[in-house]
Write a protein that holds these residues in place. Sequence first.
Motif, PDB file in Angstrom:
ATOM      1  N   ASP A  46     -40.896  91.345  39.146  1.00  0.00           N
ATOM      2  CA  ASP A  46     -40.438  91.081  40.511  1.00  0.00           C
ATOM      3  C   ASP A  46     -40.918  92.228  41.391  1.00  0.00           C
ATOM      4  OD1 ASP A  46     -39.224  90.525  42.848  1.00  0.00           O
ATOM      5  OD2 ASP A  46     -37.197  90.297  42.036  1.00  0.00           O
ATOM      6  N   GLU A  70     -38.334  94.079  43.318  1.00  0.00           N
ATOM      7  CA  GLU A  70     -37.555  95.013  42.497  1.00  0.00           C
ATOM      8  C   GLU A  70     -38.367  96.288  42.246  1.00  0.00           C
ATOM      9  OE1 GLU A  70     -35.477  92.919  39.293  1.00  0.00           O
ATOM     10  OE2 GLU A  70     -35.724  94.783  38.164  1.00  0.00           O
ATOM     11  N   GLU A  81     -37.455  92.140  52.552  1.00  0.00           N
ATOM     12  CA  GLU A  81     -37.610  91.362  51.328  1.00  0.00           C
ATOM     13  C   GLU A  81     -37.304  89.906  51.647  1.00  0.00           C
ATOM     14  OE1 GLU A  81     -35.092  92.906  48.302  1.00  0.00           O
ATOM     15  OE2 GLU A  81     -35.294  91.127  47.064  1.00  0.00           O
ATOM     16  N   GLY A 128     -36.817  86.926  49.535  1.00  0.00           N
ATOM     17  CA  GLY A 128     -36.603  86.168  48.299  1.00  0.00           C
ATOM     18  C   GLY A 128     -37.333  86.748  47.104  1.00  0.00           C
ATOM     19  N   ALA A 129     -37.174  86.090  45.972  1.00  0.00           N
ATOM     20  CA  ALA A 129     -37.789  86.569  44.738  1.00  0.00           C
ATOM     21  C   ALA A 129     -39.301  86.489  44.844  1.00  0.00           C
ATOM     22  CB  ALA A 129     -37.307  85.740  43.568  1.00  0.00           C
ATOM     23  N   THR A 145     -41.892  87.117  42.057  1.00  0.00           N
ATOM     24  CA  THR A 145     -42.310  87.518  40.713  1.00  0.00           C
ATOM     25  C   THR A 145     -43.799  87.270  40.537  1.00  0.00           C
ATOM     26  OG1 THR A 145     -40.137  86.856  39.984  1.00  0.00           O
ATOM     27  CG2 THR A 145     -41.754  87.277  38.259  1.00  0.00           C
ATOM     28  N   ARG A 188     -43.031  85.420  48.811  1.00  0.00           N
ATOM     29  CA  ARG A 188     -43.816  84.493  48.011  1.00  0.00           C
ATOM     30  C   ARG A 188     -44.256  83.325  48.885  1.00  0.00           C
ATOM     31  NH1 ARG A 188     -43.088  82.136  41.992  1.00  0.00           N
ATOM     32  NH2 ARG A 188     -44.608  80.472  42.226  1.00  0.00           N
ATOM     33  N   LEU A 205     -39.106  82.354  33.512  1.00  0.00           N
ATOM     34  CA  LEU A 205     -38.641  83.741  33.623  1.00  0.00           C
ATOM     35  C   LEU A 205     -37.754  84.076  32.434  1.00  0.00           C
ATOM     36  CD1 LEU A 205     -37.828  83.902  37.414  1.00  0.00           C
ATOM     37  CD2 LEU A 205     -39.715  85.004  36.222  1.00  0.00           C
TER      38      LEU A 205
END
Lengths: 231, 330
Positions: free
Chosen positions: B177, B180, B204, B206-207, B209, B244, B329
């Motif tokens: 991520d 992260e 940021e 959202g996620a 990855t 993303r 994931l």
Amino acid sequence: MSSERILVVEDEAHLAEVICDNLVLEGWKVESVADGELALEKLLSDPPDLVLLDVMLPGIDGFEVCGRLRASGSRVPVLFLTARSGLDDRVRGLELGGDDYLGKPFELVELIHRVRAILRRSAWSATPSPVGDTLTLGEAVVDFRTYDVQIGDRHLELSQKETLILRCLAERPGEVVSRREILDTVWGYDAFPTARTIDNFIVRLRRLLEPDARAPRYIHTVRGTGYRLTP
Amino acid sequence: MNKRSVGVARALRLYVAIVVAYVALIGWWVYFFSTQAARLQVQLDGTGRALDAAQLEVLHEIADGDARMFLFEGSFLFLLLLSSVVLIVRASRREAALGLQQRNFLSAVTHELRSPLAAIKLYVDSLLGGRVSDEKAQRYLRHAKKDVERLETLVEDVLTARRLDEGRLPYHHEPLDLAELLREALPRLSAHYANGFGDLQFVEEGAATVDGDRAGLLQVVDNLISNAVKYGGESGPVELSVRRSGARVHLAVKDCGPGLPPGGVARLTEPFERGGDERVRTRPGVGLGLFIVREIVAAHGGIFRMSSGGQGGTGTTVTVDLPAWEGELP
């Protein structure tokens, strides 16, 4: 307590700080600037007794600062303190009128000695000579304050080093002064030039001041030792 | 001019001389074959025996055929030589660029190694001298540590660049991520650049990855942020954003500095290229950061871009697009 003022020109703030701290501990008054243009401005508006000059600087580099300083007629002693310590850079720095050159990293004790030596020489050249402000060699009259030479109607100008070598010899008339002593007095502690450099300066001085440079009447070579001045 | 470029220049001069000789030879062939039929005619006339029209026609055809063959061969050879000259000129230009790169490297590394070394030596000498206060001693030790870290980074950068250049840097792909990763890097980087530099702001969305190598991407993030802080941090905050979009994850680092120098991205991402005169330094570094970023991003199948709003303090934005993690994931 000495009261000489030193300007440290160094763009690395931490390095400038530790250099300044140590110079202050030795009793000197210290100021620092971090870029070439500011340094030049300060050197011209409020000349210190010595400048420690880095070469790689923001704005204009240290060589340029020294060159412009000398071009303006300033004789503030310059000690280059730089990471660029190759032979070419050292020669360039000294040719541009630098008084000494110390490569990074250096020993603290060496820096302090060199600063002290330059200040001592500078004080010596700034104080009136005990033998007077002028030296007469036949028709030639040398002025230690202005570096001027008057030979009859002819007017010449000596360099700072030529004048100081002559003054060094003149202060001990009739005595043999060794090349090492001349180097120590005029250049100072562990200076860049070799004894051979002195010989070159003497050749030039004879050419300028002696009636016949091949049969010198005033500046004599004492084989294997040094020189003797007989005014 | 160094010894190597003198050698290349000499080889080039020799090659040009050979080409000139071949051109002269081809000229001679053209002259020879264009006058061959006439000369044959004169020689035959000299024998006193007349040839009929058919025999003469055959002779002309033979002479013309030979001429065409030699002309074709000569031209082919000439083109071959000409393309070799082009290759040599290109090689000598590359050689000159490499020489400049080496000089930049030496100059930058000289400064970057010697300055922190000089400072560390002075801190130690000062502490050994025993004349500094406790407070000053602590300060010197903190600075010495920073200088040691600076040397460490330099050595690491040089080694990484070397491995990247030789394609020897191992990558361990895993779902990472990126948001992260940034959150993890920020406190460390903020502390490192807290000394009078601008703020780091983080947006940021959202996620995000990606399919990437942890150590490699941490270095990308570190280098981009340290560049933005070094070159634009004094003019305003450095903004970071991660989001993303479809199968890609976009990381953007934006500063408020003076923008890109002339020559732009292509030049700045070359190893040891910092732009400008090495003697007139304004920022620490050896010019490896963006080269390392470019290579690591490329090894991830990503795209690296730099854009600038132009002159007048409008800042630089660096964007890195990386492939998103498509698997499950963990």
